[in-house]
Design a protein around this motif. Sequence first.
Motif, short mmCIF file in Angstrom:
data_model
loop_
_atom_site.label_atom_id
_atom_site.label_comp_id
_atom_site.label_asym_id
_atom_site.label_seq_id
_atom_site.Cartn_x
_atom_site.Cartn_y
_atom_site.Cartn_z
N LYS A 57 1.02 -1.24 0.10
CA LYS A 57 0.13 0.02 0.04
C LYS A 57 0.80 1.32 0.09
N ASN A 58 2.22 1.12 -0.02
CA ASN A 58 3.08 2.17 0.11
C ASN A 58 2.99 3.13 1.29
N LYS A 59 2.61 2.46 2.37
CA LYS A 59 2.48 3.48 3.47
C LYS A 59 3.43 2.85 4.66
N LEU A 60 4.53 2.05 4.23
CA LEU A 60 5.55 1.79 5.23
C LEU A 60 6.36 2.74 5.56
N LEU A 61 6.25 3.99 4.75
CA LEU A 61 7.02 5.14 4.97
C LEU A 61 6.71 5.93 6.04
N PHE A 62 5.48 5.92 6.56
CA PHE A 62 4.81 6.54 7.48
C PHE A 62 5.21 6.12 8.73
N VAL A 87 -3.06 5.25 8.55
CA VAL A 87 -2.19 4.20 9.15
C VAL A 87 -2.30 4.11 10.60
N VAL A 88 -2.40 5.14 11.42
CA VAL A 88 -2.69 5.19 12.86
C VAL A 88 -4.07 4.25 13.14
N SER A 89 -4.75 4.42 12.43
CA SER A 89 -6.23 3.89 12.66
C SER A 89 -5.79 2.07 12.24
N TRP A 90 -5.04 2.02 11.36
CA TRP A 90 -4.87 0.55 11.18
C TRP A 90 -4.00 0.01 12.17
N LEU A 91 -3.05 0.75 12.71
CA LEU A 91 -2.35 -0.03 13.83
C LEU A 91 -2.97 -0.19 15.04
N ARG A 92 -3.82 0.66 15.57
CA ARG A 92 -4.49 0.62 16.56
C ARG A 92 -5.71 -0.51 16.53
N ASN A 93 -6.17 -0.68 15.48
CA ASN A 93 -7.28 -1.88 15.02
C ASN A 93 -6.71 -3.36 15.54
N PHE A 94 -5.26 -3.25 15.31
CA PHE A 94 -4.45 -4.85 15.51
C PHE A 94 -3.51 -4.79 16.73
N ILE A 95 -3.83 -3.99 17.67
CA ILE A 95 -3.41 -4.15 19.27
C ILE A 95 -4.61 -4.22 20.12
N SER A 96 -4.15 -5.10 20.98
CA SER A 96 -5.10 -5.44 21.97
C SER A 96 -5.59 -4.27 22.93
N PRO A 97 -6.65 -4.26 23.43
CA PRO A 97 -7.01 -3.37 24.08
C PRO A 97 -6.48 -2.60 25.20
N HIS A 98 -5.61 -3.54 26.02
CA HIS A 98 -4.90 -3.12 27.24
C HIS A 98 -3.41 -2.47 26.65
N ILE A 99 -3.12 -2.66 25.47
CA ILE A 99 -1.82 -2.05 24.88
C ILE A 99 -2.25 -0.72 23.98
N CYS A 100 -3.30 -0.81 23.79
CA CYS A 100 -3.84 0.14 22.65
C CYS A 100 -4.25 1.51 23.47
N SER A 101 -4.55 1.35 24.76
CA SER A 101 -4.83 2.32 25.74
C SER A 101 -3.57 3.31 25.86
N SER A 102 -2.46 2.63 25.81
CA SER A 102 -1.08 3.25 26.31
C SER A 102 -0.58 4.03 24.98
N ILE A 103 -1.22 4.07 23.76
CA ILE A 103 -0.84 4.90 22.57
C ILE A 103 -1.92 5.61 22.02
N TYR A 105 -3.07 8.40 22.60
CA TYR A 105 -2.81 9.84 22.49
C TYR A 105 -1.54 10.16 21.47
N LEU A 106 -1.12 8.96 21.02
CA LEU A 106 -0.08 9.31 20.09
C LEU A 106 -0.67 9.21 18.58
N ASP A 107 -0.37 10.52 18.04
CA ASP A 107 -1.00 10.69 16.93
C ASP A 107 -0.03 10.63 15.47
N ASP A 108 0.87 10.40 16.00
CA ASP A 108 2.00 10.17 14.69
C ASP A 108 2.23 8.70 14.51
N ALA A 109 2.07 8.14 13.27
CA ALA A 109 2.60 6.65 13.27
C ALA A 109 4.04 6.27 13.44
N HIS A 110 4.72 7.38 13.35
CA HIS A 110 6.32 7.21 13.34
C HIS A 110 6.46 7.11 14.98
N GLU A 111 5.54 7.72 15.85
CA GLU A 111 5.65 7.61 17.21
C GLU A 111 5.24 6.19 17.87
#
Length: 333
Positions: A57-62, A87-103, A105-111
């Motif tokens: 998808k050419n989104k690995l650069l983000f 990309v941030v939405s895709w990452l959050r969708n595939f992280i367990s809820p207890h880990i997703c709550s810790s990220i 407030y991070l809005d940058d995929a590179h963070e």
Amino acid sequence: MVRGNHNAPAPVPVEDSFSPYYLHPSDNPGLQLVSQLLDGSNYINWSRSISTALLPKNKLLFVNGVLLRPSNDDLLFSAWLRCNSMVVSWLRNFISPHICSSIMYLDDAHEIWPDLRERFSQCDSARTYQLKQQLMAPSQGNSDVNTYFTSLRTVWDEYKHTQPLSWCTCNHYRCDSASRWHKQLEDDCTVQFLIGLNHSFSQIRSSILSMVSLPSLSKVFSLVIQEERQRNIDGASSHISPSPSEMHYSVNAASSFYGRLKLLCSHCGKTNHTVDRCFTLHGFPPGFGHGKGKEPPKEYASSKLVNFVEAFIPDSSDKTVPVASLPSVDQCQ
């Protein structure tokens, strides 16, 4: 010769399918990229799956930091913001809820990406000890070759991830140490796979180890799986049940044999015949007598003769009845 038009306008990045700013109409925040969630213990497999899904998808650069956030007055700022949020939405969708709550407030995929790597990719000494312990004494046990190979390969890949990529000696990566180090790790995994095979595979194991150059792990697995399939074929052939016709014949023959043993004559009390075929009652066949060359008694001369249907087997306990001799050709006629 037709020359290209150098004055042609460049394609807009958001409309160019090769641009990282391009979003396909099917791209949406709920897109299913991978099949597993990050739970903390599977970061290595999860990160590789996410990277593989983002690359086409050419989104690995983000996420790897190549395409950083532009300034607010940049013409591509809005396009970057839209793709980064996807990309941030895709990452959050595939992280367990207890880990997703810790990220959350991070809005940058590179963070998000390096934060997860720092927390879960580090293999501590205890985990390394567990992996080495599983690799020291591999055993196939009651598993088939495919199941045993898959479990061993999973442990080995995780252990290999903790090892350095190469042992470069020139500091310029020109000594080809990376490929040689990779070959060494693959040979070690091949040997571990052969060690854990059951004793029944000792012959194919000796044949592989006797080769001048050790084959690749995939080739060794192919040879062993072929041996297992051949054994399954041979084992199935040796346990083929008889056909229905053969079973019917054997059952009938057995029942006929045991049925004759149960025959009992109500006239003379002997076995192996019934009263309708009793020689004593209906008469003896021609040539049958109480002595060699003698004719049957006169009281039986006028008796009704019967066909010689079954072999006459007298009771061995009765000494008054001699053993019958086989009829001649003329008698049979």
